[in-house]
Design a protein around this motif. Structure first.
Motif, PDB file in Angstrom:
ATOM      1  N   ALA A 109      16.962  -0.119  21.340  1.00 27.97           N
ATOM      2  CA  ALA A 109      17.852   0.830  20.696  1.00 27.97           C
ATOM      3  C   ALA A 109      17.156   1.655  19.608  1.00 27.97           C
ATOM      4  CB  ALA A 109      19.050   0.094  20.088  1.00 27.97           C
ATOM      5  N   ARG A 110      15.862   1.440  19.370  1.00 29.94           N
ATOM      6  CA  ARG A 110      15.163   2.185  18.331  1.00 29.94           C
ATOM      7  C   ARG A 110      15.127   3.665  18.682  1.00 29.94           C
ATOM      8  NH1 ARG A 110       8.743   1.680  16.723  1.00 29.94           N
ATOM      9  NH2 ARG A 110       8.758   3.243  15.078  1.00 29.94           N
ATOM     10  N   SER A 111      15.474   4.507  17.713  1.00 36.19           N
ATOM     11  CA  SER A 111      15.485   5.948  17.938  1.00 36.19           C
ATOM     12  C   SER A 111      14.229   6.567  17.327  1.00 36.19           C
ATOM     13  CB  SER A 111      16.728   6.578  17.302  1.00 36.19           C
ATOM     14  OG  SER A 111      16.755   6.325  15.907  1.00 36.19           O
ATOM     15  N   TYR A 112      13.743   7.630  17.950  1.00 42.16           N
ATOM     16  CA  TYR A 112      12.528   8.295  17.495  1.00 42.16           C
ATOM     17  C   TYR A 112      12.843   9.730  17.081  1.00 42.16           C
ATOM     18  CZ  TYR A 112       9.767   4.462  19.443  1.00 42.16           C
ATOM     19  OH  TYR A 112       9.225   3.231  19.709  1.00 42.16           O
ATOM     20  N   LYS A 113      12.038  10.217  16.134  1.00 43.44           N
ATOM     21  CA  LYS A 113      12.115  11.625  15.777  1.00 43.44           C
ATOM     22  C   LYS A 113      11.492  12.450  16.893  1.00 43.44           C
ATOM     23  CE  LYS A 113      12.035  11.535  10.716  1.00 43.44           C
ATOM     24  NZ  LYS A 113      11.269  11.941   9.513  1.00 43.44           N
ATOM     25  N   ASP A 114      11.826  13.717  16.900  1.00 41.95           N
ATOM     26  CA  ASP A 114      11.253  14.604  17.909  1.00 41.95           C
ATOM     27  C   ASP A 114       9.888  15.089  17.430  1.00 41.95           C
ATOM     28  OD1 ASP A 114      11.007  16.043  20.202  1.00 41.95           O
ATOM     29  OD2 ASP A 114      12.183  17.758  19.484  1.00 41.95           O
ATOM     30  N   VAL A 115       9.011  14.129  17.159  1.00 44.27           N
ATOM     31  CA  VAL A 115       7.659  14.411  16.691  1.00 44.27           C
ATOM     32  C   VAL A 115       6.702  13.530  17.480  1.00 44.27           C
ATOM     33  CG1 VAL A 115       6.062  14.387  14.740  1.00 44.27           C
ATOM     34  CG2 VAL A 115       8.456  14.992  14.376  1.00 44.27           C
ATOM     35  N   ASP A 116       5.639  14.131  18.022  1.00 48.01           N
ATOM     36  CA  ASP A 116       4.677  13.387  18.829  1.00 48.01           C
ATOM     37  C   ASP A 116       3.298  13.439  18.188  1.00 48.01           C
ATOM     38  OD1 ASP A 116       5.961  12.630  21.631  1.00 48.01           O
ATOM     39  OD2 ASP A 116       6.750  14.586  21.057  1.00 48.01           O
ATOM     40  N   ALA A 117       2.715  12.258  17.995  1.00 44.60           N
ATOM     41  CA  ALA A 117       1.331  12.147  17.534  1.00 44.60           C
ATOM     42  C   ALA A 117       0.508  11.608  18.690  1.00 44.60           C
ATOM     43  CB  ALA A 117       1.248  11.214  16.322  1.00 44.60           C
ATOM     44  N   CYS A 118      -0.522  12.352  19.098  1.00 40.36           N
ATOM     45  CA  CYS A 118      -1.293  12.019  20.297  1.00 40.36           C
ATOM     46  C   CYS A 118      -2.754  11.801  19.938  1.00 40.36           C
ATOM     47  CB  CYS A 118      -1.171  13.138  21.335  1.00 40.36           C
ATOM     48  SG  CYS A 118       0.523  13.657  21.671  1.00 40.36           S
ATOM     49  N   LEU A 119      -3.336  10.753  20.498  1.00 41.76           N
ATOM     50  CA  LEU A 119      -4.723  10.397  20.213  1.00 41.76           C
ATOM     51  C   LEU A 119      -5.598  10.647  21.430  1.00 41.76           C
ATOM     52  CD1 LEU A 119      -6.997   9.010  18.581  1.00 41.76           C
ATOM     53  CD2 LEU A 119      -6.086   6.808  19.401  1.00 41.76           C
ATOM     54  N   LEU A 120      -6.729  11.320  21.197  1.00 46.89           N
ATOM     55  CA  LEU A 120      -7.725  11.553  22.241  1.00 46.89           C
ATOM     56  C   LEU A 120      -8.926  10.655  21.943  1.00 46.89           C
ATOM     57  CD1 LEU A 120      -8.357  13.326  24.748  1.00 46.89           C
ATOM     58  CD2 LEU A 120      -9.570  14.877  23.197  1.00 46.89           C
ATOM     59  N   THR A 121      -9.284   9.792  22.895  1.00 45.70           N
ATOM     60  CA  THR A 121     -10.361   8.828  22.677  1.00 45.70           C
ATOM     61  C   THR A 121     -11.464   9.010  23.724  1.00 45.70           C
ATOM     62  OG1 THR A 121      -9.601   7.061  24.172  1.00 45.70           O
ATOM     63  CG2 THR A 121      -8.537   7.215  22.008  1.00 45.70           C
ATOM     64  N   GLY A 122     -12.535   8.233  23.549  1.00 45.74           N
ATOM     65  CA  GLY A 122     -13.585   8.187  24.545  1.00 45.74           C
ATOM     66  C   GLY A 122     -13.174   7.312  25.715  1.00 45.74           C
ATOM     67  N   LYS A 123     -14.123   7.029  26.592  1.00 48.45           N
ATOM     68  CA  LYS A 123     -13.813   6.306  27.824  1.00 48.45           C
ATOM     69  C   LYS A 123     -13.328   4.884  27.583  1.00 48.45           C
ATOM     70  CE  LYS A 123     -18.633   4.810  28.369  1.00 48.45           C
ATOM     71  NZ  LYS A 123     -19.822   4.806  29.264  1.00 48.45           N
ATOM     72  N   ASP A 124     -13.668   4.297  26.436  1.00 51.85           N
ATOM     73  CA  ASP A 124     -13.253   2.926  26.140  1.00 51.85           C
ATOM     74  C   ASP A 124     -11.817   2.834  25.649  1.00 51.85           C
ATOM     75  OD1 ASP A 124     -15.745   1.918  26.839  1.00 51.85           O
ATOM     76  OD2 ASP A 124     -16.551   2.222  24.811  1.00 51.85           O
ATOM     77  N   GLY A 125     -11.175   3.969  25.444  1.00 46.56           N
ATOM     78  CA  GLY A 125      -9.785   3.948  25.009  1.00 46.56           C
ATOM     79  C   GLY A 125      -9.626   3.307  23.638  1.00 46.56           C
ATOM     80  N   ILE A 126      -8.671   2.393  23.533  1.00 45.59           N
ATOM     81  CA  ILE A 126      -8.397   1.724  22.253  1.00 45.59           C
ATOM     82  C   ILE A 126      -8.844   0.268  22.315  1.00 45.59           C
ATOM     83  CG2 ILE A 126      -6.530   3.261  21.568  1.00 45.59           C
ATOM     84  CD1 ILE A 126      -4.550   1.209  22.650  1.00 45.59           C
ATOM     85  N   THR A 127      -9.991   0.025  22.966  1.00 44.00           N
ATOM     86  CA  THR A 127     -10.537  -1.323  23.053  1.00 44.00           C
ATOM     87  C   THR A 127     -10.768  -1.890  21.657  1.00 44.00           C
ATOM     88  OG1 THR A 127     -11.654  -0.741  25.117  1.00 44.00           O
ATOM     89  CG2 THR A 127     -12.440  -2.699  23.970  1.00 44.00           C
ATOM     90  N   ALA A 128     -10.430  -3.173  21.478  1.00 45.38           N
ATOM     91  CA  ALA A 128     -10.581  -3.811  20.174  1.00 45.38           C
ATOM     92  C   ALA A 128     -12.009  -3.684  19.672  1.00 45.38           C
ATOM     93  CB  ALA A 128     -10.194  -5.287  20.271  1.00 45.38           C
TER      94      ALA A 128
END
Length: 229
Positions: free
Chosen positions: A83-102
């Motif tokens: 039920a969590r509502s979101y604002k109409d705002v998008d934050a987008c991340l562009l990464t290298g090939k490893d993505g968000i690997t720890a």
């Protein structure tokens, strides 16, 4: 002279006789119980029977009501996690090939974005650049984020930062947060120029890689979203 009449007595096998007794016993008990109940009700009188019937109805109604109320209370104390509502705002991340690997810089940036999302209710997402790790190859992925109407674009890694810094002047309504991870790719001039202050000009903000990157990204995203109103 007439012959005497001899009566034949039909013999009932003991097993059948025992079965008949067993079958008759429950019927007799049921008949006795019904007869006793009828006599008891007749002795009570019509008014008493009506009162007893009403009492039974009330007890049943209370039980049913309590059951449904208990189910309602249980449902009320179990909120829907979706039920969590979101604002109409998008934050987008562009990464290298490893993505968000720890362990990667992009992972810290992503954690900071998630922290900011909890505070601002902005939607967050990320896209890894596959294939050749160059600014030229990162360009189409960045354009995809811009076409998705991302309000904030974060870039982690040299090629991604270079592509984003080149695109920023053409997209003044989009806020850019750039984090160069110090990899082998070409260094963006803006990042080097603003390395001391951590801030760019216009719609670009530079963040420093390191232990405090997560908090820095979270704070930057929160401020950018707040400035949008």
């Amino acid at each position: 002279m007439r012959q005497p009449v001899v009566k034949r007595v039909r013999q009932v096998p003991p097993a059948r006789r025992a079965k008949a007794v067993r079958d008759a016993t429950p019927r007799s008990r049921l008949t006795t119980a019904v007869r006793s109940a009828r006599l008891w009700l007749r002795d009570l009188g019509g008014r008493t029977v009506v009162l007893l019937t009403g009492a039974v109805v009330v007890v049943a109604a209370v039980a049913v009501t309590g059951y449904f109320l208990s189910r309602t209370e249980t449902a009320r104390h179990l909120p829907d996690t979706r039920a969590r509502s979101y604002k109409d705002v998008d934050a987008c991340l562009l990464t290298g090939k490893d993505g968000i690997t720890a362990g990667t810089t992009a992972a810290q940036v992503w954690e900071g974005m998630q922290d900011a999302s909890l505070t601002t209710h902005a939607r967050v997402s990320y896209v890894p650049v596959t294939g050749e790790q160059s600014a030229a190859n990162a360009g189409p992925y960045l354009n995809g984020l811009l076409q998705r109407s991302c309000d904030l674009v974060l870039a982690a890694g040299g090629p991604q930062v270079t592509a984003a810094e080149r695109a920023a002047p053409l997209h003044r309504t989009v806020d850019f947060v750039l984090v160069d991870d110090g990899g082998s790719g070409p260094k963006p001039t803006g990042s080097a120029r603003n390395a001391d202050s951590g801030k760019g000009s216009g719609n670009i903000t530079f963040a420093h890689p390191g232990d405090g990157l997560r908090a820095e990204v979270a704070g930057t995203v929160e401020r950018r979203i707040a400035a949008r109103g």
